[in-house]
Structures are given as C-alpha cells and as structure tokens.
Design a protein around this motif. Sequence first.
Motif, PDB file in Angstrom:
ATOM      1  N   ARG A 195       0.839  -1.200   0.000  1.00  0.00           N
ATOM      2  CA  ARG A 195       0.000   0.000   0.000  1.00  0.00           C
ATOM      3  C   ARG A 195       0.876   1.254   0.000  1.00  0.00           C
ATOM      4  NH1 ARG A 195      -5.037   0.276   2.490  1.00  0.00           N
ATOM      5  NH2 ARG A 195      -5.004  -1.993   2.512  1.00  0.00           N
ATOM      6  N   ARG A 196       1.894   1.217   0.838  1.00  0.00           N
ATOM      7  CA  ARG A 196       2.771   2.394   0.923  1.00  0.00           C
ATOM      8  C   ARG A 196       3.564   2.610  -0.361  1.00  0.00           C
ATOM      9  NH1 ARG A 196       4.920   1.930   7.205  1.00  0.00           N
ATOM     10  NH2 ARG A 196       3.082   2.953   8.094  1.00  0.00           N
TER      11      ARG A 196
ATOM     12  N   GLN B 161       2.540   1.921  -3.301  1.00  0.00           N
ATOM     13  CA  GLN B 161       1.622   2.497  -4.294  1.00  0.00           C
ATOM     14  C   GLN B 161       1.235   3.932  -3.986  1.00  0.00           C
ATOM     15  OE1 GLN B 161      -1.712  -0.124  -3.859  1.00  0.00           O
ATOM     16  NE2 GLN B 161      -1.278  -1.165  -5.799  1.00  0.00           N
ATOM     17  N   ARG B 162       0.937   4.186  -2.699  1.00  0.00           N
ATOM     18  CA  ARG B 162       0.248   5.438  -2.388  1.00  0.00           C
ATOM     19  C   ARG B 162       0.999   6.346  -1.432  1.00  0.00           C
ATOM     20  NH1 ARG B 162      -5.683   3.051  -0.754  1.00  0.00           N
ATOM     21  NH2 ARG B 162      -5.657   1.238  -2.146  1.00  0.00           N
ATOM     22  N   GLY B 163       2.196   5.974  -1.061  1.00  0.00           N
ATOM     23  CA  GLY B 163       2.899   6.758  -0.052  1.00  0.00           C
ATOM     24  C   GLY B 163       2.323   6.463   1.318  1.00  0.00           C
ATOM     25  N   ASN B 164       2.575   7.347   2.252  1.00  0.00           N
ATOM     26  CA  ASN B 164       2.055   7.118   3.594  1.00  0.00           C
ATOM     27  C   ASN B 164       0.548   7.037   3.578  1.00  0.00           C
ATOM     28  OD1 ASN B 164       4.057   6.744   5.459  1.00  0.00           O
ATOM     29  ND2 ASN B 164       4.575   8.939   5.508  1.00  0.00           N
ATOM     30  N   VAL B 165       0.018   6.108   4.313  1.00  0.00           N
ATOM     31  CA  VAL B 165      -1.431   5.947   4.379  1.00  0.00           C
ATOM     32  C   VAL B 165      -1.823   5.593   5.807  1.00  0.00           C
ATOM     33  CG1 VAL B 165      -1.821   5.192   2.014  1.00  0.00           C
ATOM     34  CG2 VAL B 165      -1.147   3.521   3.764  1.00  0.00           C
TER      35      VAL B 165
ATOM     36  N   THR C  53     -12.613 -11.417   1.896  1.00  0.00           N
ATOM     37  CA  THR C  53     -11.461 -11.853   1.116  1.00  0.00           C
ATOM     38  C   THR C  53     -11.240 -10.945  -0.092  1.00  0.00           C
ATOM     39  OG1 THR C  53     -12.017 -14.092   1.756  1.00  0.00           O
ATOM     40  CG2 THR C  53     -10.420 -13.858  -0.015  1.00  0.00           C
ATOM     41  N   LEU C  54     -12.348 -10.496  -0.667  1.00  0.00           N
ATOM     42  CA  LEU C  54     -12.236  -9.643  -1.854  1.00  0.00           C
ATOM     43  C   LEU C  54     -11.857  -8.202  -1.497  1.00  0.00           C
ATOM     44  CD1 LEU C  54     -15.390 -10.980  -3.741  1.00  0.00           C
ATOM     45  CD2 LEU C  54     -13.025 -11.116  -4.589  1.00  0.00           C
ATOM     46  N   LEU C  55     -12.327  -7.722  -0.346  1.00  0.00           N
ATOM     47  CA  LEU C  55     -12.188  -6.289  -0.054  1.00  0.00           C
ATOM     48  C   LEU C  55     -11.168  -5.951   1.027  1.00  0.00           C
ATOM     49  CD1 LEU C  55     -15.895  -5.049  -0.117  1.00  0.00           C
ATOM     50  CD2 LEU C  55     -14.231  -5.081  -1.964  1.00  0.00           C
ATOM     51  N   MET C  56     -10.793  -6.922   1.873  1.00  0.00           N
ATOM     52  CA  MET C  56      -9.888  -6.626   2.979  1.00  0.00           C
ATOM     53  C   MET C  56      -8.748  -7.615   2.980  1.00  0.00           C
ATOM     54  SD  MET C  56     -12.519  -6.043   6.080  1.00  0.00           S
ATOM     55  CE  MET C  56     -11.109  -5.920   7.196  1.00  0.00           C
ATOM     56  N   ASN C  57      -7.908  -7.427   4.012  1.00  0.00           N
ATOM     57  CA  ASN C  57      -6.820  -8.374   4.239  1.00  0.00           C
ATOM     58  C   ASN C  57      -6.033  -8.655   2.966  1.00  0.00           C
ATOM     59  OD1 ASN C  57      -8.090  -8.463   6.700  1.00  0.00           O
ATOM     60  ND2 ASN C  57      -7.883 -10.668   6.969  1.00  0.00           N
ATOM     61  N   ASN C  58      -6.013  -7.679   2.056  1.00  0.00           N
ATOM     62  CA  ASN C  58      -5.193  -7.871   0.876  1.00  0.00           C
ATOM     63  C   ASN C  58      -4.756  -6.515   0.362  1.00  0.00           C
ATOM     64  OD1 ASN C  58      -6.788  -6.817  -1.438  1.00  0.00           O
ATOM     65  ND2 ASN C  58      -8.261  -8.310  -0.685  1.00  0.00           N
ATOM     66  N   ARG C  59      -3.793  -6.512  -0.501  1.00  0.00           N
ATOM     67  CA  ARG C  59      -3.163  -5.256  -0.871  1.00  0.00           C
ATOM     68  C   ARG C  59      -4.027  -4.361  -1.746  1.00  0.00           C
ATOM     69  NH1 ARG C  59      -0.157  -5.779  -6.018  1.00  0.00           N
ATOM     70  NH2 ARG C  59      -0.518  -7.856  -6.808  1.00  0.00           N
ATOM     71  N   TYR C  60      -5.138  -4.893  -2.211  1.00  0.00           N
ATOM     72  CA  TYR C  60      -5.959  -4.080  -3.104  1.00  0.00           C
ATOM     73  C   TYR C  60      -7.010  -3.256  -2.356  1.00  0.00           C
ATOM     74  CZ  TYR C  60      -3.796  -7.078  -6.505  1.00  0.00           C
ATOM     75  OH  TYR C  60      -2.883  -7.733  -7.250  1.00  0.00           O
ATOM     76  N   ALA C  61      -7.120  -3.519  -1.077  1.00  0.00           N
ATOM     77  CA  ALA C  61      -8.192  -2.862  -0.335  1.00  0.00           C
ATOM     78  C   ALA C  61      -8.053  -1.345  -0.387  1.00  0.00           C
ATOM     79  CB  ALA C  61      -8.192  -3.351   1.100  1.00  0.00           C
TER      80      ALA C  61
ATOM     81  N   ASP D 170     -10.305   4.781  -9.448  1.00  0.00           N
ATOM     82  CA  ASP D 170      -9.327   3.809  -8.968  1.00  0.00           C
ATOM     83  C   ASP D 170      -9.416   3.682  -7.451  1.00  0.00           C
ATOM     84  OD1 ASP D 170      -7.830   5.818  -7.658  1.00  0.00           O
ATOM     85  OD2 ASP D 170      -6.716   6.231  -9.500  1.00  0.00           O
ATOM     86  N   ALA D 171      -8.727   2.698  -6.917  1.00  0.00           N
ATOM     87  CA  ALA D 171      -8.852   2.358  -5.501  1.00  0.00           C
ATOM     88  C   ALA D 171      -8.534   3.551  -4.605  1.00  0.00           C
ATOM     89  CB  ALA D 171      -7.926   1.182  -5.174  1.00  0.00           C
ATOM     90  N   ARG D 172      -7.594   4.344  -4.999  1.00  0.00           N
ATOM     91  CA  ARG D 172      -7.184   5.469  -4.186  1.00  0.00           C
ATOM     92  C   ARG D 172      -8.336   6.442  -3.921  1.00  0.00           C
ATOM     93  NH1 ARG D 172      -1.249   7.827  -4.712  1.00  0.00           N
ATOM     94  NH2 ARG D 172      -1.308   9.049  -2.805  1.00  0.00           N
ATOM     95  N   GLN D 173      -9.133   6.678  -4.951  1.00  0.00           N
ATOM     96  CA  GLN D 173     -10.279   7.586  -4.779  1.00  0.00           C
ATOM     97  C   GLN D 173     -11.354   6.977  -3.887  1.00  0.00           C
ATOM     98  OE1 GLN D 173     -11.835   8.363  -8.710  1.00  0.00           O
ATOM     99  NE2 GLN D 173      -9.786   8.401  -9.564  1.00  0.00           N
ATOM    100  N   MET D 174     -11.293   5.686  -3.707  1.00  0.00           N
ATOM    101  CA  MET D 174     -12.325   5.006  -2.936  1.00  0.00           C
ATOM    102  C   MET D 174     -12.098   5.137  -1.425  1.00  0.00           C
ATOM    103  SD  MET D 174     -14.348   3.857  -5.257  1.00  0.00           S
ATOM    104  CE  MET D 174     -13.876   5.218  -6.353  1.00  0.00           C
ATOM    105  N   HIS D 175     -10.950   5.675  -1.044  1.00  0.00           N
ATOM    106  CA  HIS D 175     -10.659   5.834   0.374  1.00  0.00           C
ATOM    107  C   HIS D 175     -11.654   6.785   1.018  1.00  0.00           C
ATOM    108  CE1 HIS D 175      -8.335   5.695   4.001  1.00  0.00           C
ATOM    109  NE2 HIS D 175      -8.388   7.013   4.069  1.00  0.00           N
ATOM    110  N   ASN D 176     -12.155   6.385   2.185  1.00  0.00           N
ATOM    111  CA  ASN D 176     -13.037   7.267   2.957  1.00  0.00           C
ATOM    112  C   ASN D 176     -14.360   7.524   2.257  1.00  0.00           C
ATOM    113  OD1 ASN D 176     -13.250   8.501   5.379  1.00  0.00           O
ATOM    114  ND2 ASN D 176     -11.425   9.735   5.131  1.00  0.00           N
ATOM    115  N   LEU D 177     -14.772   6.599   1.431  1.00  0.00           N
ATOM    116  CA  LEU D 177     -15.983   6.801   0.633  1.00  0.00           C
ATOM    117  C   LEU D 177     -17.167   6.017   1.199  1.00  0.00           C
ATOM    118  CD1 LEU D 177     -16.992   8.194  -1.898  1.00  0.00           C
ATOM    119  CD2 LEU D 177     -16.396   6.155  -3.198  1.00  0.00           C
ATOM    120  N   THR D 178     -16.860   4.867   1.795  1.00  0.00           N
ATOM    121  CA  THR D 178     -17.914   3.969   2.271  1.00  0.00           C
ATOM    122  C   THR D 178     -18.952   4.687   3.110  1.00  0.00           C
ATOM    123  OG1 THR D 178     -16.363   2.142   2.264  1.00  0.00           O
ATOM    124  CG2 THR D 178     -18.310   1.879   3.644  1.00  0.00           C
ATOM    125  N   GLN D 179     -18.504   5.580   3.978  1.00  0.00           N
ATOM    126  CA  GLN D 179     -19.450   6.186   4.923  1.00  0.00           C
ATOM    127  C   GLN D 179     -20.203   7.382   4.373  1.00  0.00           C
ATOM    128  OE1 GLN D 179     -16.161   6.280   5.013  1.00  0.00           O
ATOM    129  NE2 GLN D 179     -15.383   7.729   6.499  1.00  0.00           N
TER     130      GLN D 179
END
Lengths: 332, 332, 332, 332
Positions: free
Chosen positions: A214-215, A217-221, A324-332, D54-63
């Motif tokens: 994650r880091r 790809q996106r830097g600090n998160v 499995t699809l949305l968490m606990n993996n690098r694509y979340a 993309d996944a990055r834009q999806m951050h903080n979106l669920t709520q």
Amino acid sequence: MSKKVAILTSGGDAPGMNACIRAIVLVCERSGFDVLGYLHGYNGLLKQQYRELDARQMHNLTQRGGTILHSARCLEFKTDESARLAAANLDELGVTTLFVIGGDGSFRGAQHLGNFWDGQIIGLPGTIDNDIVGTDATIGYFTAIETAVQSVDKVRDTADAFERVFLVEVMGRHAGFLGLNGALASASDYVILPELFENEEKTLKDILTQLNERRDQRGNVSYIIILAENLWPGGIADLVSKLEQRTETEVRPVILGHVQRGGSPVSQDRLLAMKLGAHAATLIGKPITGIMVGEQNGQAVEVPLPLTWEHSKPLDDLSVNTMTLLMNNRYA
Amino acid sequence: MSKKVAILTSGGDAPGMNACIRAIVLVCERSGFDVLGYLHGYNGLLKQQYRELDARQMHNLTQRGGTILHSARCLEFKTDESARLAAANLDELGVTTLFVIGGDGSFRGAQHLGNFWDGQIIGLPGTIDNDIVGTDATIGYFTAIETAVQSVDKVRDTADAFERVFLVEVMGRHAGFLGLNGALASASDYVILPELFENEEKTLKDILTQLNERRDQRGNVSYIIILAENLWPGGIADLVSKLEQRTETEVRPVILGHVQRGGSPVSQDRLLAMKLGAHAATLIGKPITGIMVGEQNGQAVEVPLPLTWEHSKPLDDLSVNTMTLLMNNRYA
Amino acid sequence: MSKKVAILTSGGDAPGMNACIRAIVLVCERSGFDVLGYLHGYNGLLKQQYRELDARQMHNLTQRGGTILHSARCLEFKTDESARLAAANLDELGVTTLFVIGGDGSFRGAQHLGNFWDGQIIGLPGTIDNDIVGTDATIGYFTAIETAVQSVDKVRDTADAFERVFLVEVMGRHAGFLGLNGALASASDYVILPELFENEEKTLKDILTQLNERRDQRGNVSYIIILAENLWPGGIADLVSKLEQRTETEVRPVILGHVQRGGSPVSQDRLLAMKLGAHAATLIGKPITGIMVGEQNGQAVEVPLPLTWEHSKPLDDLSVNTMTLLMNNRYA
Amino acid sequence: MSKKVAILTSGGDAPGMNACIRAIVLVCERSGFDVLGYLHGYNGLLKQQYRELDARQMHNLTQRGGTILHSARCLEFKTDESARLAAANLDELGVTTLFVIGGDGSFRGAQHLGNFWDGQIIGLPGTIDNDIVGTDATIGYFTAIETAVQSVDKVRDTADAFERVFLVEVMGRHAGFLGLNGALASASDYVILPELFENEEKTLKDILTQLNERRDQRGNVSYIIILAENLWPGGIADLVSKLEQRTETEVRPVILGHVQRGGSPVSQDRLLAMKLGAHAATLIGKPITGIMVGEQNGQAVEVPLPLTWEHSKPLDDLSVNTMTLLMNNRYA
C-alpha cells in the motif's frame, strides 16, 4: 382464570432487550395474561424478586438500551437445588410460562430449570455476539456493529490526519461476527478473527505485506486493523509493540469495550426483538417448550434449546468472501 | 498583484479544523488571495509540501472530521535552523500570511517561526482539550464532549442493567475541561480532575462515602466515575483494583481513547471554526501578527500568542459550582 | 419545618427541560426541600394536578428529550381569576417557591401570577428559539441547531447527487437564531431570516445572482437555501414556484417541523440546563423573585422577568458578520 | 489486454451507493480491470461524460451518503435512438461490462440498453423503497428506516409532552416497506400502508376506536400515526383535518421528505452494498448478463432483470403479523 407468565433477562445486556419485553407484554395483555418480570436474571427467580408489567409501563421503552429488568450473572443457578427453588417459586406465583431473554449461558440455565419444572420455557436470543445457532441474528447484534463502525469512522479521521496505524479491539470472545462485519462496514484494512486466525507470525507477515505494498503504491497511508478481543496471545499491547517494531511506525490501540453493549437499539434490533417477542407470546399454552424463538430467512422458527449451543455458529460464506475480496489484501 | 496566504494544521487533529480551513479559503477567495495548504503540519513547511486550495474543494468539507491538510508532530521545528528554512520556503512561494490551526505546541512553533520570518502569523485554536488561554472554547472541544457523553450514555445502559461501577477514562492530559463537562453532561456520579485532585486516599474515601450512602438509600445502584487520563498515579488499572477491594464490587474500566478526537464536528464546533476562520481571514495585511484569534463572550478577539500558554486556563466557576452541587456528593 | 417548592414546564417543549428539572430536584433534596412537579404547565397549577419528585426518579433522565411534567398551552391563565386560583392552590400545598421552565409566554404567565401570589417565582429559559433576552442561550436551542444541521447534511447528499436546489424550512417564528446558525453550521448557501428580510423581489434577485455566478464558475451545483418559518409572504410553496420559474430548475422543499423540538439533548443543552437549574435552586428563600436565571458570558445571572420580553433579542454581530462573509454571496 | 468496465448510478440516490461503487472498483483493480464511472446516470452515458475510478479515490468513501457519480432522471433514454447511442458510446470506450446501481426504472433502462448492446449488463438494487423483487433488501433501505425511526423518536418527545396526535408522512410511493418497518421500529400506534389500505372511512374509524379505547384506559395519551406518501386521497392536510374534527384534538403533521434519502449509510446498508458489489465484480466476463445481483437468505443471487419488476414485492408475513399484534389495535 387468567394465565400468568414471567420474563427475565440474563447474561450480558444487549440493545433491544427492552423492545422484546415490550412486545411480549403487549401481546400478553391483549390475550388477557398477567405478566411479571423477574429482576437481576436468575437471581430474581431464586429470591422471588419481581415486578408486575403492563402495557402502560411499556410506553417509550422500545428505544432504550439496557434492560429494565436488570441482568446479572448467577453462578449458583447450575445446582439442582437452585433449579428446584426456582421451580417452586414459579409455581408459588402461578407462573405457567417463562421467557428467558439472553445468550447461550442463559439458555443452559433455562434448559437446566426445565429438568425441574413443568411449566413452559421459551428462550429469546439476546446478545451482541450473534453466537447463537438457530437464528440468523441475535437481538443487540446490529446495534453493536453500528457502535463499532461509528467508532472506527471516528478513529479514521485521526488515522488519516496522521497517516498512522490504528489497532481497534472489538468484542466477540469466541465468535468473529462483530469483528468481521464491523471491519467490513467500517472499510477497515485488516481483521483478525478467531475463526480465521492461524498464528501470530502469519498474521504479522500478512499485515506487513499489505501495508508495504500500500505504501509503495500510495505513499504514507492510514491503516486500520480490527482485532477480536482475547484472541492475540500476548494481548493487544503485545500486538502493538510487534507492529511498531516491524513497521517502524507508531501504532495506536483503541479498545472499544463496554460502549459496544449499550445505546438505543438501531431499527434492525428493535424489529428483530419485536418479531421474536410477539411471536413467542403467541406460543403461550401451546404444547411446545424448551425452545428458542429465532428468525431464519425471514421466518420465525422454534429451535430446541440444546441445538442453540451444541455446535458453534459459522461465519456466513458471503461475508467471508466479501472480506477476502475487499480486505486483508493489498488491493483494499 | 495577488497576495498569497498559507494554512497548516498541526498537533492533534480536532473536529472542525476542516470547517476552519474552508472559512479561511472562502474569505480569501472573495478577497482575491491565493491560498495554499501545507501538508503534515510544520513538516510540510520544512519540505515545501503543499497543495493549492480553492473554494470548489471546500464543498462538502464542513462536516468532515480530521484535517484534509493532515497533521503530524515535528520535533525538529524547535531549532533555529528549521525556522530559518521554513521562513525561506514561505518567502520562496511569496506567502505573506500564515495561518496555524492547532494547540499550544503549534502556537509555540508559530511564535518561534516569527523570530525568523517577517510575514504575518495568525493562530487559530484547534484542540479538543480547550486548554488555550484567550478563547472561551477551542475548535473540537464541543465535539469531544459530545463523543464522551454519548459513550457514557451507552455505558450507563450496562451499568444500570448490572448495577455496576464503571470507570471511564477521558482525554485531557493537563486540563480537566473535557472531564468536567463530560462528567456533568453525562450525569456521571464522580469525576477525578487534575485541577481538583488532592491525593489518592482522599479520592477513594470520597467515592466510598458517596457510594455507600447511595446504596443505603437506594439499594444496589450503578455508579459511573470519570477519570482524566494520566492523572491517577498507578494508572486506571490501579484505581480499578483499589475500588474493587474497597467496594467489594466488580469495577469495569472503559478507555475512550482516540475515538474522542474524530467524528463529524457538532454544530458548535463548526460555528466556532467558521467565526474564527472568517474573522482571521479579514486580518490579512493588517499590522497585526503573532496573535491567535479567539472568541470571548461572543466577540472575536486577537490575543498575542505567548499569552495563550503562559498561564494555565482555569476551569470556569459556574461549571465547578454546578459540579459541586450535582456530583461528587451523596445527593447526586 | 421542611420547605416545599414546585416546578412546572410550559410552552413548547425543549430538549434539556428534563435535565433542568433534575438539577433543581437534586439541589433541593440535598438542601432538605420537598419538590413537586405540576403537570401540563399552568393547567396543572389550576387543577392542582402534580406529582412528587425525588432524586431517585431523576436517574437516567438527563438524556431524555421532552418533559416528564408534560406541557400544554393554557390560554385561560391570563385572567385574574386563574392567577388567584393558582395562588390559592400553591398556598394550599405550602409551596413557597415556584420554578417555571419555558419561553416568553410562560414568563408572562409567571409575572401575572406574581401579582396575586406572595411566593418566590423563578423562571428558567427553556425554548428552542433562543428568543429570550437576558441569557446568551436558551435550553433546547443547541439541540435544535444540531437536529437542523444533521437534517441539512442529509439533504445535501441528495442535493449533490442531483445538483438540485433545495429549500429547507426551519423553526423560529420571530427570531432567526435557529435559521442563522443552522444555515451557517450546515454550510448552506443562502438563508432568509426575519431580521434581515427586506422584500421578496430583493431576496429572489440575490439568490438568482449568486446561483448563476456559481453555475458560471463551477457548472451545475447543488444549492441549499434555509428559510425561517412563517416568513415568506406566500409560504414555502410560493417560494418554490417562484424559484422554479426563475431558475428553470427543479426546487425541492423540505419542512423540518416538529422533529426539531425533540431528541436527546446535546451536551451544551444539558450543561446549560444543569447550570441554570442548580443555580436557581440555590436562590430558594433569598429575597429575590420575579426573575429569570440566565447565563451571560459564562456567569449565572438573575434578570427581572419583564426584561426578558420587553425588547426583541438581536442576532449577534459575530454570527451575522460570519454569515456575510461565508453565505448569501457568490463566493460561498 | 486490460478489460474495461463502467458503473453508473441512476434514479433516486440511496445511502450505500458509494460503498457499492467502492466494492466494485476494489475488486476490479485487483483483477486488473480499468473502471470508469459515468456521471448523472444515463445522461452521462448519452453524453459520454465519465471519470476514471481507482482504488485510491475510494478511500473514505464507504461512509458517505449520496453518490459520487451523481444521479439524474433521463426520460429520453426510453427511445431506441438513445439506447443505440449509449451502445456506441460504450463500444467507443471499449467498455465490456456495465454496472447499473438503481431502482426499477434504472433496471428497465438497463434492459432496454441490452436490446441494442452486446456487452454485459449487471444491475445492483439501490433504492430506499425496497420495492425490487429478487432481493431481500435494497441498498439504502436500512438507512432510510433508521432516519425515519430517529425522526419519530424525536417527534414522540413532543407528542408525549403535549399528549398530542402526530401524523408522520414517510416515503414509499407504491410500497409500504419503509412505512411498515419505520412504524414498527418507532413503536408508533397506527400505520397506513398502500398494501393494507381499504378506504378512508374504515381507516378513520379504526384510528378513532383505538384512540378512544386508549384514552379510556390511560387518560390523555400521545398517539403517532405513520402515513405512506401519496396514499391518502386528499393528501396529508385532508387527513389532519378529518382527524381533528373527529378526535376534537389538535393533530400535527410532520413530512419527513428528502431527509430520508441522505445520510451516512448504516452498517447494514454498507454491508449489503459491499456484498453485492464485490460479488457482481466477480461475474465480469462470465456468460451471464441482463441480471440483477441480489441477496436472498444470506446468499448472493442473480436474477433476470425483468423478474425484478414484473410483480410487486409483497410485505413479508412476519412483519405484517408483528404489526397486527403490536400496532393498529387498542392494546398497543
């Protein structure tokens, strides 16, 4: 002659117990039954402590958390002597049906009482843990998820502001329902559940892999991990320190604790409580006893009490797959 | 030529920081100023990390917790070298006014920077602790009270159901504002605050006296104690164990933790943030610097930065008197 | 001999009235006074309908909306005959102090009663409208703002999704406090208030100008207007239709209505209610009567009742300035 | 070669649509698909207006409530010409799968498009009305119930304070799900639903009978009636006036309106949105099209689009039975 029924709430309190009491009382009143409420769970049954319940008192009760009948543990109820005393007390008051709202410990107590009492015993699943077989959900479970999720939503604000790792401990001693659904609904990044936990090393590695990718790809998160209570061998402090070592990042623990038990029940708990309570009250006097009323696939069902605890309730496949699809993996 | 101003958020995040950013940006845009936001507090100022801010981005921001500019600690900002670098960075971008939203540590940083930079520096009080002199309240404080109170409301459901003692730890390291008002508004029974704490023995005795008298009058009761963090010598676990010994009752701890920092700001924080932010933006270019904009008795005021931290802010008399009348005594 | 005091709630109910009742009762009980609560406002006083109040009943009351003493209008209380009857009833029961929690109509009633009764009369400002002079805020006002703001937050989701114009009517018949602060805190785009309303044509033009400039800059946008009730000459439907004609856009009305009166009080209302109630109870037996207890600049104050309604309470400058900077203009 | 998929949201917005978008995007990203989001429902499809997701834009979106893709009506999409244009636009971008999140009107549009486009079409049920056959619940339905129930909880405070009759109008044009569950969960006294409505006279008589018996038993009481919108022949004002005549009591109307559509989704909506969205994304490229993904009895199911609207969805028996036992009768 008017029939008399009794209600008690036992075990950990759960939002919606009051809505369930109200449903039972309203249906009983229209059927001409008197209702009394034993206080402090099985303790009240042993000490003959109770209050009379009528529709008027049920006004404005649905939305209140906790239980107006109070709850308490009652270790001595396991003895035969206690069960005999309880039976005698029920008979003395002329009670013919007893409703027990609680979790699996409460149901074991009810079953034990049934060995010494001829009256009708009906259980109603009230626990935030959802660990009762025979019902899709338990009264209080939906509110506990909501409370956990709203807390994580708040934690995320700080996690995002500081791009920090947070570890949030939720209730659910033996069952991962609250952890799984709380983690999913709060869009958390990783969840550690009793049903899926293999060992410490694997979990740590998983987290590290995901976090590092994650880091990259996106830097600090920010990164939020949900942990079911009593699961991590050395406790949450141990996991914090191991994560800090390996991630070279500050990791902040948050323990949601008893806040999860209380609060005004959300609509889904109120509805479940009312459906089960109202249905249970229509069973009074029918030749069926020693059962729990649950909801399965939108239908009210009656389940023999022992079936509710003999096997542990599995997490549902759809939720696990979604995790499995949305968490606990690098694509979340 | 268009003026350029910059904003940063520093220290612990607080609900309403975004509403404050929005107010500054909107007023700047109507006045024809460009605005940029430094990221990660003073770190962004040192690393020249920033983003441009305009009114369009401010849409739908007021209600969000945290800070879109992120925050972080920045220990190295204490050095002269850092302050010189920051000043050079500001000059390089042509920034003439810097807004710093944060607590007393952030204001010390701002004051330090002022020794090395000729631009205008305006502080805005953003912290849940309300420990800033010169303003009646700080941005984030009202939301933190609300979060604490709603949590205690939930804890009370279980406390009442089990007639149990609960000990709830709230934030507020050096200042008792959050503890005092959280305890009052949640109708808690006792509160332990830094400003009023004498010693362990006296506190324990007080609690015991009140609890016992309450039990004499009313039988078993729930009892909720609010404890300010980092105050009790041996920590919350020590207080739990001492209370359990002396009361011969189970005492349950609840640590509210970081949940108190986040969440959508309540209206009073949004309003305070907007009033201070909008007023601060009207000061751009005026011969006034090194100040914090605060609110006193409904008026916007400008307070020299050092006055905000030189003395500690006392609890207000009316709240303390109300506490004395309603809590920490046997009549509560 | 134990003193006896009485409480009544009158006029529109407001969140925090129960917290105020609790504060009075707790302080009275510690001072050894008996307390009774008249029911249904002044009607209970005329019909000698009351209940005894003690600390035990006050448990778990702070967080509840409405008023356990009920409220009602009482038009006949304006007559001398009624006031004489009320005085006789109070004397019959030995009541020496009467607390009246309500708005300006309730205070006029209290003042009228004072012409016929020698006892002590103390008013407490309980109304969501905040239209009482002599106190910075009224009990219930903060919760009403919060409810309005949370509703507008929800409306914005749809407004944004459809880029539509919404017109939201809030309470506040004669005073714009709720409208102004609700509009600001919800980051609405325009607000129409009794204090600032000139005429229909000017208002429509202002809105059109702002909306068109916004659209020129940003394309289609959502746009939320807050309207104080009973202000627009032809009613909200007329404004909707005029806006639809001129904007050639769908405009949707939302009337918040009575939802704004209820709900668990937010912390600021609980705190205000407790401070005023506790302080008021310390005035029992002192040579001061015919006054309202209010809060000004963080201090409890006593204000002669007529001063609370003789002049209308102006909007505060800081809020109006903030509105001018952030709303009702094209830069918002 | 990377596959490309597209998402659009259409019809009334519903809380949880964003959580569903996020789930689809996260699963697509892990599978290596590109995702774009058409804006403003079918309008964006016709005008080729879209953004990349993309996944990055999806951050903080669920709520977040509403939909980041915006929604709008699109009446012209019924023509063959429009569907052909949409098909051409999809082909031009290389989109091979289209996800449509919306209600039955949106699904009809999707089915119509399918007559002119060879790509894969997958619907997801997003509407607060729950009137889609083939899924136990729809995304947004749980949040709308919660909003309605919390509003009625607030109205009850005033209703109880004044012992008054309130009439609350909830959404649900053709389907009574929201009305029935909102009424039950809020412990309302009577509910008027499209599925159970016979005629005005019978309804008025029922209410009068229940209200009078209640008053005989308990004296003045509050009484809350839930009314589904667009159901009562003369509108809510007509019902208010008829009730006032017959009950000789003031009856206050409350119209919940668009507040019900918005707000942060409750956990159950987030979970449903994620389960359906994640499952739908696993169907990409499989030989199945023209279907809606729903949830039945805890399982994800695929239902041909026409089946979702051909019959109207009945209220479930358990809820109706519970209503019969607990509401609309004198024992409630």
